[in-house]
Design an enzyme around this catalytic site. Structure first.
Site, PDB file in Angstrom:
ATOM      1  N   GLY A  46      28.478  40.190 -57.151  1.00 35.14           N
ATOM      2  CA  GLY A  46      28.158  38.824 -56.751  1.00 35.14           C
ATOM      3  C   GLY A  46      28.840  37.896 -57.736  1.00 35.14           C
ATOM      4  CD  GLU A  47      29.588  33.488 -60.764  1.00 35.41           C
ATOM      5  OE1 GLU A  47      30.475  33.640 -61.641  1.00 35.41           O
ATOM      6  OE2 GLU A  47      28.477  33.009 -61.010  1.00 35.41           O
ATOM      7  CB  SER A  48      28.130  37.756 -63.900  1.00 36.45           C
ATOM      8  OG  SER A  48      29.210  36.992 -64.352  1.00 36.45           O
ATOM      9  CB  CYS A  78      31.377  44.053 -59.446  1.00 30.76           C
ATOM     10  SG  CYS A  78      32.824  42.994 -59.571  1.00 30.76           S
ATOM     11  NE  ARG A 105      32.044  36.152 -65.438  1.00 29.11           N
ATOM     12  CZ  ARG A 105      31.768  34.896 -65.069  1.00 29.11           C
ATOM     13  NH1 ARG A 105      31.449  34.004 -65.965  1.00 29.11           N
ATOM     14  NH2 ARG A 105      31.823  34.565 -63.803  1.00 29.11           N
ATOM     15  CB  ILE A 136      36.029  41.746 -55.264  1.00 28.59           C
ATOM     16  CG1 ILE A 136      36.234  42.693 -54.065  1.00 28.59           C
ATOM     17  CG2 ILE A 136      36.036  40.287 -54.801  1.00 28.59           C
ATOM     18  CD1 ILE A 136      35.085  42.698 -53.065  1.00 28.59           C
ATOM     19  NE  ARG A 137      35.799  36.450 -57.091  1.00 30.47           N
ATOM     20  CZ  ARG A 137      34.530  36.103 -57.307  1.00 30.47           C
ATOM     21  NH1 ARG A 137      34.226  35.360 -58.335  1.00 30.47           N
ATOM     22  NH2 ARG A 137      33.590  36.490 -56.490  1.00 30.47           N
ATOM     23  CG  HIS A 172      32.574  45.706 -55.002  1.00 31.17           C
ATOM     24  ND1 HIS A 172      31.401  45.012 -54.838  1.00 31.17           N
ATOM     25  CD2 HIS A 172      33.357  44.923 -55.778  1.00 31.17           C
ATOM     26  CE1 HIS A 172      31.461  43.858 -55.468  1.00 31.17           C
ATOM     27  NE2 HIS A 172      32.648  43.778 -56.049  1.00 31.17           N
ATOM     28  CD  GLU A 174      29.304  47.548 -53.170  1.00 31.83           C
ATOM     29  OE1 GLU A 174      29.638  48.400 -54.014  1.00 31.83           O
ATOM     30  OE2 GLU A 174      29.503  46.325 -53.320  1.00 31.83           O
TER      31      GLU A 174
END
Ligand code: GLN
Length: 196
Positions: A46-48, A78, A105, A136-137, A172, A174
């Site tokens: 997600g976004e940490s 991630c 990051r 992803i990033r 990821h 998943e």
């Protein structure tokens, strides 16, 4: 075996699906009270800064620290890797600070630099067969403590590792049909449950 997937933000349903496919039960954890009775916890991507802030706001820090101290396996993918880390380079929000790793990051560039790569992961089933990893990033692990077992790298960067009951992956797992990474995590959960 009941695996909680932190459901504040990010790739929650994909993890739940993987858990079910591996034959365990997955539940979304939206409140700290949802941690009671779980055998393992997944912190998804997600976004940490957002996830860190929500974890703090909803009072997740003390109970997650408590279950982790009692040996409950925790798997961070991630963003999950970032919030599990003891050290994050540069500016960042609240982190749990549990796994003995230092993280950077967005280590592979911004969103446009999302990519897939076949990697070799030591310790999983059929470990010589490549695993298609989606980045992803993604963060990277810059350094790891002496107890940490490095499981995969890209060039010099550590992208998957295990520190005691913590498992971290910069990618990821998943998002691909390959179940082997989740199966490895479930093995950690089973081993703890069966330990005398
Ligand atoms: N770049 C994101 C962060 O710093 C992580 C991206 C992800 O979880 N896919 O939180």
């Amino acid at each position: 075996m009941v695996i909680g997937v932190l459901a504040l933000q990010g790739a929650v349903s994909e993890h739940l699906e993987m858990i079910e496919k591996c034959g365990a039960r997955g539940i979304g954890v939206k409140r700290a009270s949802g941690l009671t009775g779980i055998d393992g916890l997944i912190i998804p991507g997600g976004e940490s800064t957002t996830i860190g802030r929500l974890l703090e706001e909803y009072g997740f820090f003390p109970p997650i620290t408590e279950i982790s101290n009692s040996g409950v396996p925790i798997f961070g993918t991630c963003t999950g890797l970032i919030v599990l880390a003891k050290r994050v380079r540069g500016k960042h929000g609240p982190i749990l600070g549990l796994a003995d790793i230092e993280v950077e990051r967005n280590a592979f560039g911004r969103q446009v630099d999302s990519f897939e790569r076949d990697i070799i992961i030591s310790g999983i089933e059929s470990e010589n067969e490549p695993f298609r990893a989606v980045f992803i990033r993604a963060p990277v692990v810059l350094s790891a403590g002496p107890e940490v077992r490095v499981m995969a790298r890209i060039d010099e960067g550590i992208i998957m590792a295990r520190d005691r009951n913590y498992l971290v992956a910069a990618f990821h797992p998943e998002l691909t049909p390959d179940l082997r990474v989740h199966q490895y995590f479930l093995k950690m959960v089973r081993e703890r449950k069966e330990a005398p």
